[in-house]
Design a protein around this motif. Structure first.
Motif, PDB file in Angstrom:
ATOM      1  N   PRO A 213      29.821 -48.989  85.128  1.00 42.35           N
ATOM      2  CA  PRO A 213      29.239 -49.313  83.414  1.00 42.35           C
ATOM      3  C   PRO A 213      30.862 -48.909  82.388  1.00 42.35           C
ATOM      4  CG  PRO A 213      28.991 -47.313  83.799  1.00 42.35           C
ATOM      5  CD  PRO A 213      30.007 -48.092  84.636  1.00 42.35           C
TER       6      PRO A 213
ATOM      7  N   SER B 250      41.676 -53.735  92.705  1.00 41.33           N
ATOM      8  CA  SER B 250      41.964 -53.895  91.242  1.00 41.33           C
ATOM      9  C   SER B 250      42.004 -55.670  91.132  1.00 41.33           C
ATOM     10  CB  SER B 250      43.361 -53.452  91.259  1.00 41.33           C
ATOM     11  OG  SER B 250      44.220 -54.748  90.505  1.00 41.33           O
TER      12      SER B 250
ATOM     13  N   THR C   7      30.437 -52.792  90.267  1.00 43.45           N
ATOM     14  CA  THR C   7      31.597 -52.794  89.185  1.00 43.45           C
ATOM     15  C   THR C   7      30.157 -51.473  88.313  1.00 43.45           C
ATOM     16  OG1 THR C   7      29.857 -54.225  88.273  1.00 43.45           O
ATOM     17  CG2 THR C   7      32.322 -55.072  88.887  1.00 43.45           C
TER      18      THR C   7
ATOM     19  N   ALA D 267      34.143 -58.081  85.149  1.00 41.23           N
ATOM     20  CA  ALA D 267      34.693 -57.624  85.850  1.00 41.23           C
ATOM     21  C   ALA D 267      33.487 -58.035  86.939  1.00 41.23           C
ATOM     22  CB  ALA D 267      34.650 -56.110  85.758  1.00 41.23           C
TER      23      ALA D 267
ATOM     24  N   ALA E 122      32.676 -55.046  81.644  1.00 41.84           N
ATOM     25  CA  ALA E 122      32.201 -54.907  82.864  1.00 41.84           C
ATOM     26  C   ALA E 122      31.893 -56.479  83.528  1.00 41.84           C
ATOM     27  CB  ALA E 122      30.866 -54.034  82.334  1.00 41.84           C
TER      28      ALA E 122
ATOM     29  N   ARG F 160      44.839 -55.897  83.733  1.00 41.26           N
ATOM     30  CA  ARG F 160      44.274 -55.309  82.230  1.00 41.26           C
ATOM     31  C   ARG F 160      42.772 -55.240  82.526  1.00 41.26           C
ATOM     32  NH1 ARG F 160      46.842 -60.036  81.701  1.00 41.26           N
ATOM     33  NH2 ARG F 160      45.273 -60.908  83.318  1.00 41.26           N
TER      34      ARG F 160
HETATM   35  N1  SAH Z   1      35.904 -47.426  79.991  1.00 42.24           N
HETATM   36  C1  SAH Z   1      36.510 -48.094  80.928  1.00 42.24           C
HETATM   37  C2  SAH Z   1      36.369 -48.869  81.505  1.00 42.24           C
HETATM   38  C3  SAH Z   1      35.189 -49.617  82.420  1.00 42.24           C
HETATM   39  S1  SAH Z   1      35.476 -51.549  82.508  1.00 42.24           S
HETATM   40  C4  SAH Z   1      37.890 -47.799  80.633  1.00 42.24           C
HETATM   41  O1  SAH Z   1      38.779 -47.585  79.984  1.00 42.24           O
HETATM   42  O2  SAH Z   1      38.731 -47.436  81.787  1.00 42.24           O
HETATM   43  C5  SAH Z   1      33.540 -51.345  83.103  1.00 42.24           C
HETATM   44  C6  SAH Z   1      34.106 -51.744  84.616  1.00 42.24           C
HETATM   45  O3  SAH Z   1      34.863 -52.790  85.115  1.00 42.24           O
HETATM   46  C7  SAH Z   1      35.113 -50.693  85.726  1.00 42.24           C
HETATM   47  O4  SAH Z   1      33.410 -49.662  86.412  1.00 42.24           O
HETATM   48  C8  SAH Z   1      35.438 -51.526  86.862  1.00 42.24           C
HETATM   49  O5  SAH Z   1      34.072 -51.569  87.652  1.00 42.24           O
HETATM   50  C9  SAH Z   1      35.632 -52.834  86.311  1.00 42.24           C
HETATM   51  N2  SAH Z   1      36.993 -53.379  86.584  1.00 42.24           N
HETATM   52  C10 SAH Z   1      37.810 -53.865  84.860  1.00 42.24           C
HETATM   53  N3  SAH Z   1      38.505 -53.916  84.884  1.00 42.24           N
HETATM   54  C11 SAH Z   1      39.676 -53.916  85.850  1.00 42.24           C
HETATM   55  C12 SAH Z   1      40.805 -53.734  86.671  1.00 42.24           C
HETATM   56  N4  SAH Z   1      41.393 -54.303  86.079  1.00 42.24           N
HETATM   57  N5  SAH Z   1      40.098 -53.505  88.177  1.00 42.24           N
HETATM   58  C13 SAH Z   1      39.159 -53.248  88.671  1.00 42.24           C
HETATM   59  N6  SAH Z   1      37.979 -53.270  88.356  1.00 42.24           N
HETATM   60  C14 SAH Z   1      37.860 -53.450  87.022  1.00 42.24           C
END
Ligand code: SAH
Length: 242
Positions: A193, A215, A191, A226, A223, A219
């Motif tokens: 940051p 995925s 995962t 996730a 971090a 939503r």
């Molecule tokens: N700032 C980024 C989001 C990072 S979320 C943006 O707006 O796109 C932090 C981490 O959580 C991601 O790098 C990923 O590894 C994981 N993550 C969060 N939501 C996810 C989703 N729906 N599918 C897959 N990975 C996800």
């Protein structure tokens, strides 16, 4: 005290065997004697990640330490499924949350990895290991996950054993399908940051022969959410929740 009333579980380094005496350090002795106020003869459960879980009796205790004597084994050693968690560290309290939840979710090893957008303060691997041990004590685990020293993502991948699938949580796939295609065998969840993966990192990760982008639903999760969600999905699909 009847054995099933025993609530206190302690992780120790010492070997556990019938009659073995286990000397506790200052901190664990303080917990048993001062915090929990256990009297001599009180019953405690011990585990060390090797010898299963043991019923032990408090033999002696003082301010400096305590000694427990192993009575009998209550559970044989078992290994959690072969799951690692690679995570980009986030703010301190949220990183502690990740270490604690990873232990509860049955991860065997935690690897903090520094990515392009990682902006965490210093990561204290020993402290995170202590958080993981505490979670293991509370949730009945028979071992506690190792916590590696933080390293750059590229360095962790450079020495990767291709037999371990890298389950890459790719936020650009949010809404783009299910968490699927996860099979048996050793795995590691990755995962990113709060800032997510840089486009070139995501491209590099997708191209690795052992990686599988997944995925986590429609939503974008924080971090730490996730990491927990991905471990739960993996345990349900390929681990010990089946
Ligand atoms: N700032 C980024 C989001 C990072 S979320 C943006 O707006 O796109 C932090 C981490 O959580 C991601 O790098 C990923 O590894 C994981 N993550 C969060 N939501 C996810 C989703 N729906 N599918 C897959 N990975 C996800």
């Amino acid at each position: 005290m009847a054995r099933d009333e025993t609530k206190i579980r302690l992780f120790v380094e010492a070997s556990l065997a019938p009659g073995a005496s286990v000397a506790l350090g200052r901190e664990q002795a303080h917990y048993l004697l001062t915090v929990m106020r256990l009297p001599p003869g009180a019953s405690v459960l011990l585990f060390n990640g090797r010898d299963g879980e043991w019923h032990a009796l408090l033999a002696e205790g003082s301010r400096r330490g305590a000694v427990l004597i192993c009575e009998e084994r209550t559970r044989p050693q078992s290994e959690p499924p072969d799951l690692w968690l690679l995570f980009a560290p986030v703010k301190k309290a949220r990183t502690v949350f990740i270490a604690e939840k990873a232990a509860e979710m049955g991860a065997r090893r935690l690897l903090p990895v520094i990515t392009r957008h990682t902006n965490a303060e210093r990561v204290n691997a020993a402290r995170l290991r202590a958080n993981a041990v505490e979670a293991a004590e509370q949730c009945g685990l028979l071992s506690a996950p190792d916590v590696a020293e933080p390293q750059r993502l590229e360095a962790a991948l450079a020495e990767w054993d291709g037999a371990r699938r890298l389950i890459f949580c790719d936020e650009t796939m949010a809404g783009g399908g299910a968490f699927s295609g996860v099979g048996p065998g050793p795995a590691a969840i990755l995962t990113g940051p709060e800032g997510g993966f840089a486009p070139e990192e995501a491209e590099m990760l997708r191209a690795l022969p052992f990686s599988q982008p997944v995925s986590l639903g429609p939503r974008i999760l924080r971090a730490e959410t996730a990491a927990v969600a991905a471990m739960a999905l993996w345990q349900a699909a390929a681990g010990d929740w089946r």
